[in-house]
Design a protein around this motif. Structure first.
Motif, PDB file in Angstrom:
ATOM      1  N   PHE A 139      13.783 -14.853  13.114  1.00  0.00           N
ATOM      2  CA  PHE A 139      13.512 -14.914  11.685  1.00  0.00           C
ATOM      3  C   PHE A 139      13.458 -13.516  11.067  1.00  0.00           C
ATOM      4  O   PHE A 139      14.000 -13.281   9.984  1.00  0.00           O
ATOM      5  N   ILE A 140      12.820 -12.588  11.755  1.00  0.00           N
ATOM      6  CA  ILE A 140      12.780 -11.203  11.257  1.00  0.00           C
ATOM      7  C   ILE A 140      14.188 -10.634  11.173  1.00  0.00           C
ATOM      8  O   ILE A 140      14.587 -10.046  10.165  1.00  0.00           O
ATOM      9  N   ALA A 141      14.956 -10.803  12.251  1.00  0.00           N
ATOM     10  CA  ALA A 141      16.287 -10.216  12.318  1.00  0.00           C
ATOM     11  C   ALA A 141      17.248 -10.812  11.299  1.00  0.00           C
ATOM     12  O   ALA A 141      18.074 -10.104  10.713  1.00  0.00           O
ATOM     13  N   SER A 142      17.133 -12.105  11.055  1.00  0.00           N
ATOM     14  CA  SER A 142      18.112 -12.776  10.189  1.00  0.00           C
ATOM     15  C   SER A 142      17.708 -12.819   8.723  1.00  0.00           C
ATOM     16  O   SER A 142      18.567 -12.925   7.845  1.00  0.00           O
ATOM     17  N   GLN A 143      16.400 -12.736   8.438  1.00  0.00           N
ATOM     18  CA  GLN A 143      15.931 -12.947   7.066  1.00  0.00           C
ATOM     19  C   GLN A 143      15.499 -11.678   6.337  1.00  0.00           C
ATOM     20  O   GLN A 143      15.388 -11.687   5.108  1.00  0.00           O
ATOM     21  N   THR A 144      15.240 -10.609   7.045  1.00  0.00           N
ATOM     22  CA  THR A 144      14.799  -9.377   6.380  1.00  0.00           C
ATOM     23  C   THR A 144      15.958  -8.745   5.622  1.00  0.00           C
ATOM     24  O   THR A 144      17.038  -8.537   6.182  1.00  0.00           O
ATOM     25  N   GLN A 145      15.727  -8.449   4.367  1.00  0.00           N
ATOM     26  CA  GLN A 145      16.778  -7.882   3.513  1.00  0.00           C
ATOM     27  C   GLN A 145      16.301  -6.598   2.853  1.00  0.00           C
ATOM     28  O   GLN A 145      15.115  -6.384   2.639  1.00  0.00           O
ATOM     29  N   ASN A 146      17.277  -5.756   2.533  1.00  0.00           N
ATOM     30  CA  ASN A 146      17.020  -4.496   1.812  1.00  0.00           C
ATOM     31  C   ASN A 146      16.078  -3.567   2.562  1.00  0.00           C
ATOM     32  O   ASN A 146      15.275  -2.840   1.953  1.00  0.00           O
TER      33      ASN A 146
ATOM     34  N   LEU B  33       0.819  -1.210   0.000  1.00  0.00           N
ATOM     35  CA  LEU B  33       0.000   0.000   0.000  1.00  0.00           C
ATOM     36  C   LEU B  33       0.855   1.264   0.000  1.00  0.00           C
ATOM     37  O   LEU B  33       0.540   2.243  -0.679  1.00  0.00           O
ATOM     38  N   VAL B  34       1.946   1.245   0.775  1.00  0.00           N
ATOM     39  CA  VAL B  34       2.772   2.453   0.916  1.00  0.00           C
ATOM     40  C   VAL B  34       4.066   2.367   0.108  1.00  0.00           C
ATOM     41  O   VAL B  34       5.042   3.060   0.396  1.00  0.00           O
ATOM     42  N   GLY B  35       4.083   1.498  -0.902  1.00  0.00           N
ATOM     43  CA  GLY B  35       5.207   1.485  -1.832  1.00  0.00           C
ATOM     44  C   GLY B  35       6.255   0.429  -1.583  1.00  0.00           C
ATOM     45  O   GLY B  35       7.302   0.423  -2.241  1.00  0.00           O
ATOM     46  N   GLY B  36       6.011  -0.488  -0.631  1.00  0.00           N
ATOM     47  CA  GLY B  36       6.960  -1.565  -0.383  1.00  0.00           C
ATOM     48  C   GLY B  36       6.684  -2.763  -1.267  1.00  0.00           C
ATOM     49  O   GLY B  36       5.862  -2.717  -2.181  1.00  0.00           O
ATOM     50  N   THR B  37       7.379  -3.856  -0.994  1.00  0.00           N
ATOM     51  CA  THR B  37       7.239  -5.070  -1.781  1.00  0.00           C
ATOM     52  C   THR B  37       6.929  -6.253  -0.874  1.00  0.00           C
ATOM     53  O   THR B  37       7.081  -6.187   0.353  1.00  0.00           O
ATOM     54  N   ILE B  38       6.531  -7.349  -1.498  1.00  0.00           N
ATOM     55  CA  ILE B  38       6.310  -8.584  -0.754  1.00  0.00           C
ATOM     56  C   ILE B  38       7.625  -9.080  -0.164  1.00  0.00           C
ATOM     57  O   ILE B  38       7.678  -9.532   0.989  1.00  0.00           O
ATOM     58  N   GLU B  39       8.717  -8.990  -0.931  1.00  0.00           N
ATOM     59  CA  GLU B  39      10.006  -9.531  -0.474  1.00  0.00           C
ATOM     60  C   GLU B  39      10.457  -8.951   0.857  1.00  0.00           C
ATOM     61  O   GLU B  39      10.915  -9.680   1.747  1.00  0.00           O
TER      62      GLU B  39
END
Length: 314
Positions: free
Chosen positions: A143-150, A77-83
Motif C-alpha cells: 500500500f505504501i509503495a503503490s499509493q504514496t504520491q508526490n 509538523l515539518v511542512g508536509g501534508t496529510i495527502e
C-alpha cells in the motif's frame, strides 16, 4: 497552497498562545474520520472472500487510530501534508492490527475480546486469523509503495525500511519474544521490561512519528528530536496500559482486564506500584513535550497527543 484536508480546519486552534486552547477532541474526531474513510477504501472484499472479510473485520473494528494520527501530525509538523502521509498512516494501522490479531491468539495472549468485539480467531478460527494478520502485514508495504504520491522515491524507500525494522526481530517481534520468555518469571529486571516495551510497543509508535516526518523531508536534527519524543511517549503508553490492566474494567478496556496478572507478567505497577508508575509516565510525557518546544505552535497536536496518552481511560 494547501487544501482543507492538508491542514484541516481544526489545526487553526493551535494558533492560540497556550496549548490548553488546542481542541484535541475536535482534532482527533477530524483525523479519525479521515483515517477511517481511507482504511475503509483500502481493502475490498473479493475472491477468496473469507480472507478479505477477516482482514477487514479487525482493521475496521474501531480503536483510537493513534499511530496513523501521529504519522499525519508529524508530517504536518515539518511542512508536509496529510495527502502524502495518508497511505503510510493506513499501513501503520494495518501493521498494528496484524500485531493485535496475532497477540490475541491462543499461542500468545489467548484473548477473547479486542476493542469490545470478539477477537479474530474467535470469529474466523486460528488458521484464518493467522493468515489475516499475514495478509495485512504484506499489504501494508504494498500500500505504501503503490499509493504514496508526490514524494521522492528515496523517501518512500526510507519509510519502507524503517517500518520493516520496526515490525521485525529488531522491533515488535523481538519485544514479543522476550515478553513470552519472561512470562511467569518474578525476577525480570527493569532493563528487560524496558527492552520488551521499547520494542513491542515503542518501535511502531516511533516509526509512526518518524515515517510521517521522513515523507515530508525532515532534517536529521528534526528526526532526532522526534525520535526522542516518540520513544518517551511509547514507554509512557505502555506504563499506562499496565496501570489500566489493573484499574480499568473490561468494558472500559474493550478487552479482558487483569490479563497481565493472570499471565504472571512483570509490569511497571508490579515493580513501582500504581502511583509511581503514573508519575514515571507523566515525567516521560513532560520530556517528550520538551523535545518539541522549538517547533512552537506547530507542535501543539503532537504535544496534546502526548498528554492524551497519560490521561486516557481505555
Amino acid at each position: 497552497m494547501t487544501s482543507s484536508i492538508e491542514r484541516g480546519t481544526v489545526v487553526a486552534n493551535a494558533q492560540a498562545s497556550d496549548l490548553t486552547a488546542f481542541d484535541l477532541k475536535a482534532y482527533l474526531q477530524e483525523r479519525q474520520a479521515i483515517v477511517e474513510s481511507a482504511l475503509d477504501q483500502s481493502i475490498n472484499v473479493v475472491y477468496p472472500e473469507k480472507i478479505y472479510e477477516a482482514m477487514r473485520y479487525s482493521l475496521m473494528a474501531g480503536g483510537k487510530r493513534l499511530r496513523p494520527i501521529l504519522c499525519l501530525a508529524a508530517s504536518e509538523l515539518v511542512g508536509g501534508t496529510i495527502e502524502i502521509a495518508l497511505p503510510t498512516a493506513c499501513a501503520l494501522e494495518m501493521i498494528h492490527t496484524m500485531s493485535l490479531i496475532h497477540d490475541d491468539l491462543p499461542s500468545m495472549d489467548n484473548d477473547d475480546y479486542r476493542r469490545g468485539k470478539l477477537t479474530n480467531h474467535k470469529v474466523y478460527g486460528e488458521d484464518v486469523a493467522i493468515l489475516a494478520g499475514d495478509g495485512l502485514l504484506a499489504y501494508a508495504f504494498e500500500f505504501i509503495a503503490s499509493q504514496t504520491q508526490n514524494v521522492p522515491p528515496e523517501r518512500v524507500l526510507q519509510v519502507i525500511a524503517k517500518l520493516g525494522r520496526a515490525v521485525g526481530a529488531a522491533g515488535l517481534v523481538g519485544g514479543q519474544i522476550v515478553d513470552l520468555e519472561c512470562e511467569g518469571q518474578s525476577n525480570v529486571s527493569l532493563d528487560t521490561l524496558n527492552f520488551i516495551h521499547r520494542h513491542k510497543t515503542g518501535a511502531l509508535l516511533e516509526a509512526s512519528v518518524l515515517c510521517g516526518a521522513m515523507l515530508a523531508g525532515a532534517t536529521e536534527a528534526e528526526l532526532q528530536r522526534l525520535a526522542r519524543y516518540a520513544q518517551n511517549i511509547g514507554l509512557a503508553f505502555q506504563i499506562i496500559d499496565d496501570v489500566l490492566d489493573i484499574t480499568a474494567t473490561q468494558a472500559e478496556l474493550g478487552k479482558t482486564a487483569g490479563k497481565d496478572l493472570q499471565a504472571q507478567k512483570v509490569t511497571y505497577p508490579s515493580l513501582w506500584g500504581i502511583e509511581e508508575s503514573r508519575r514515571q509516565a507523566a515525567q516521560l510525557i513532560a520530556e517528550a513535550k520538551a523535545e518539541l518546544s522549538c517547533f512552537g505552535e506547530l507542535a501543539y497536536p503532537l504535544m496534546a497527543l502526548a498528554e492524551y496518552i497519560t490521561a486516557r481511560k481505555h
